[in-house]
Design an enzyme around this catalytic site. Structure first.
Site, PDB file in Angstrom:
ATOM      1  N   CYS A 180       0.209  15.570   5.814  1.00 58.25           N
ATOM      2  CA  CYS A 180       1.543  15.975   6.247  1.00 58.25           C
ATOM      3  C   CYS A 180       1.458  16.293   7.734  1.00 58.25           C
ATOM      4  O   CYS A 180       0.355  16.465   8.275  1.00 58.25           O
ATOM      5  CB  CYS A 180       2.024  17.192   5.450  1.00 58.25           C
ATOM      6  SG  CYS A 180       3.819  17.470   5.574  1.00 58.25           S
ATOM      7  N   CYS A 214       3.476  18.854   9.171  1.00 54.78           N
ATOM      8  CA  CYS A 214       4.099  20.147   9.480  1.00 54.78           C
ATOM      9  C   CYS A 214       3.160  21.110  10.190  1.00 54.78           C
ATOM     10  O   CYS A 214       3.594  21.890  11.040  1.00 54.78           O
ATOM     11  CB  CYS A 214       4.670  20.779   8.219  1.00 54.78           C
ATOM     12  SG  CYS A 214       3.471  21.151   6.932  1.00 54.78           S
ATOM     13  N   LYS A 251       8.190  17.680  -5.075  1.00 52.01           N
ATOM     14  CA  LYS A 251       7.961  18.878  -4.273  1.00 52.01           C
ATOM     15  C   LYS A 251       9.320  19.495  -3.948  1.00 52.01           C
ATOM     16  O   LYS A 251      10.156  18.891  -3.272  1.00 52.01           O
ATOM     17  CB  LYS A 251       7.209  18.523  -2.991  1.00 52.01           C
ATOM     18  CG  LYS A 251       6.924  19.715  -2.094  1.00 52.01           C
ATOM     19  CD  LYS A 251       6.137  19.283  -0.862  1.00 52.01           C
ATOM     20  CE  LYS A 251       5.850  20.434   0.068  1.00 52.01           C
ATOM     21  NZ  LYS A 251       5.078  19.999   1.256  1.00 52.01           N
ATOM     22  N   ARG A 264      13.732  22.682   5.260  1.00 50.43           N
ATOM     23  CA  ARG A 264      13.239  21.414   4.731  1.00 50.43           C
ATOM     24  C   ARG A 264      14.043  20.918   3.530  1.00 50.43           C
ATOM     25  O   ARG A 264      13.603  20.024   2.818  1.00 50.43           O
ATOM     26  CB  ARG A 264      11.756  21.563   4.368  1.00 50.43           C
ATOM     27  CG  ARG A 264      10.903  21.833   5.591  1.00 50.43           C
ATOM     28  CD  ARG A 264       9.454  22.062   5.240  1.00 50.43           C
ATOM     29  NE  ARG A 264       8.680  22.307   6.454  1.00 50.43           N
ATOM     30  CZ  ARG A 264       7.608  23.082   6.524  1.00 50.43           C
ATOM     31  NH1 ARG A 264       7.164  23.691   5.450  1.00 50.43           N
ATOM     32  NH2 ARG A 264       6.970  23.253   7.666  1.00 50.43           N
ATOM     33  N   LYS A 272       5.280  20.607  -7.588  1.00 51.90           N
ATOM     34  CA  LYS A 272       5.058  21.791  -6.753  1.00 51.90           C
ATOM     35  C   LYS A 272       6.402  22.479  -6.477  1.00 51.90           C
ATOM     36  O   LYS A 272       7.344  21.795  -6.051  1.00 51.90           O
ATOM     37  CB  LYS A 272       4.401  21.361  -5.435  1.00 51.90           C
ATOM     38  CG  LYS A 272       4.133  22.512  -4.471  1.00 51.90           C
ATOM     39  CD  LYS A 272       3.586  22.000  -3.147  1.00 51.90           C
ATOM     40  CE  LYS A 272       3.346  23.178  -2.203  1.00 51.90           C
ATOM     41  NZ  LYS A 272       2.895  22.743  -0.865  1.00 51.90           N
ATOM     42  N   SER A 306       1.403  29.510  -3.005  1.00 56.27           N
ATOM     43  CA  SER A 306       1.028  30.759  -2.350  1.00 56.27           C
ATOM     44  C   SER A 306       1.874  31.948  -2.778  1.00 56.27           C
ATOM     45  O   SER A 306       1.355  33.055  -2.981  1.00 56.27           O
ATOM     46  CB  SER A 306       1.099  30.584  -0.836  1.00 56.27           C
ATOM     47  OG  SER A 306       2.427  30.246  -0.426  1.00 56.27           O
ATOM     48  N   TYR A 343      -4.914  29.093  -5.709  1.00 53.36           N
ATOM     49  CA  TYR A 343      -5.695  30.027  -4.908  1.00 53.36           C
ATOM     50  C   TYR A 343      -6.472  31.002  -5.787  1.00 53.36           C
ATOM     51  O   TYR A 343      -7.333  31.731  -5.300  1.00 53.36           O
ATOM     52  CB  TYR A 343      -4.767  30.788  -3.950  1.00 53.36           C
ATOM     53  CG  TYR A 343      -3.990  29.868  -3.043  1.00 53.36           C
ATOM     54  CD1 TYR A 343      -4.535  29.406  -1.853  1.00 53.36           C
ATOM     55  CD2 TYR A 343      -2.712  29.426  -3.391  1.00 53.36           C
ATOM     56  CE1 TYR A 343      -3.837  28.551  -1.028  1.00 53.36           C
ATOM     57  CE2 TYR A 343      -2.001  28.565  -2.570  1.00 53.36           C
ATOM     58  CZ  TYR A 343      -2.563  28.119  -1.398  1.00 53.36           C
ATOM     59  OH  TYR A 343      -1.874  27.254  -0.591  1.00 53.36           O
TER      60      TYR A 343
END
Length: 323
Positions: free
Chosen positions: A120, A122, A195, A217, A248, A274, A313
């Protein structure tokens, strides 16, 4: 004679019985650990909004990845945090950029570990959007060659899988064509196929320094209200050459994971993002929930919904609990 009462509790009496009839098995081999890498040396910088997660330089990244591999985690997903950004995200596709450098170091230090690279722009653009920005609008077709060039740089460095995350239309086809023409026809693509424009990405944007400087976005990531659209996007990406498809985030989209799993035959990944991580960590650190149990319950729910692979994570903590 009266029929015997159905007693579900018969098979719940003790861990051995529960284990024997368990329908969903969460395994360390299901997990992928996301990692953030930046230039420098000896860096292991805590991310305030993601307790227990760090920004690494390449040397400490290698240590963390080897630790994951030793626990049985089969793969890591790399995100780069560059030392310079521009309008076109050129540091994302430089052959000596931070991600190719990290890939080469990881493949040398832990050759059995699978290295997946997020594709990506970004993290590499000054405006924080996932493609070329003109007059406040991300330009889809102008972005495709840059994404393909980024994927090729990662392939040349030794990546095992490339994972386009941008949600530009046609990017899987563009990447597949470029890889094939450059001698990387065997390299798999894991597409962020569904996504969503989610509120759960905030801590990631702190870590990757990738928050948009203007707008948002929602013009290219999916509307959280849509599920049928997700199936269209997933099927399109499979037709264009995606070998693995991803949903996602995960927890607010378990129904989408299930529907995707029922519709396609390729492996399905889910990204436990996250914000989902941060919520559990905050609650556990305040003593409101049993953290280790909540982590395994959460990851099991994602597996039960139909995910074959779980990007999380929590991978290190989960791996320790599952051993």
């Amino acid at each position: 004679m009266r029929a015997s009462m159905i007693r579900g509790r018969r098979l719940r009496r003790g861990e051995a019985l529960r284990s024997l009839v368990r329908e969903t098995e969460l395994s360390v081999s299901d997990l992928i650990l996301p990692l953030f890498v930046e230039p420098g040396k000896g860096i292991r910088r805590p991310i305030a909004s993601m307790p227990g997660v760090f920004n690494h330089s390449v040397d400490t990244l290698v240590e963390e990845a080897k630790r994951a591999h030793d626990l049985g985690i089969p793969a890591v997903l790399l995100f780069g945090v560059p030392d310079h950004k521009d309008e076109l995200g050129t540091s994302g596709y430089e052959d000596d950029g931070i991600v190719p450098t990290a890939v080469r170091a990881l493949k040398e230090a832990a050759p059995g570990l699978l290295v997946i690279t997020d594709v990506c722009l970004c993290e590499y653009t000054v405006h924080g959007h996932c493609g070329v920005l003109r007059h406040g609008e991300v330009q889809n077709d102008e972005t495709l060659p840059l994404l393909a060039r980024t994927a090729l740089a990662y392939a040349r460095a030794g990546a095992d899988i490339v994972a386009p995350a941008d949600m530009m239309d046609g990017r899987v086809h563009a990447i597949r064509q470029t890889l094939d023409e450059s001698g990387f026809s065997q390299l798999p693509i894991m597409s962020y196929a569904a996504k969503y424009a989610s509120a759960f990405y905030g801590p990631f944007r702190d870590a990757a320094q990738s928050a948009p400087s203007e707008g948002d976005r929602r013009g290219y990531q999916m509307d959280p209200a849509n599920a049928r659209e997700a199936l269209r996007m997933v099927k399109r990406d499979v037709e264009e050459g995606a070998d693995i498809v991803m949903v996602k985030p995960a927890l607010a989209y378990l129904d989408v994971i299930r529907r995707v799993r029922d519709e396609v035959d390729v492996p399905v990944a889910a990204y436990n993002v996250s914000g989902e991580y941060a919520m559990l960590q905050a609650a556990a650190r305040n003593g409101w929930i049993d953290g280790p149990r909540a982590i395994l319950e959460t990851l099991t729910s994602i597996k039960r919904a139909g995910a074959d692979l779980i990007i999380t994570y929590h991978a290190l903590e989960a791996a320790q609990a599952l051993r």
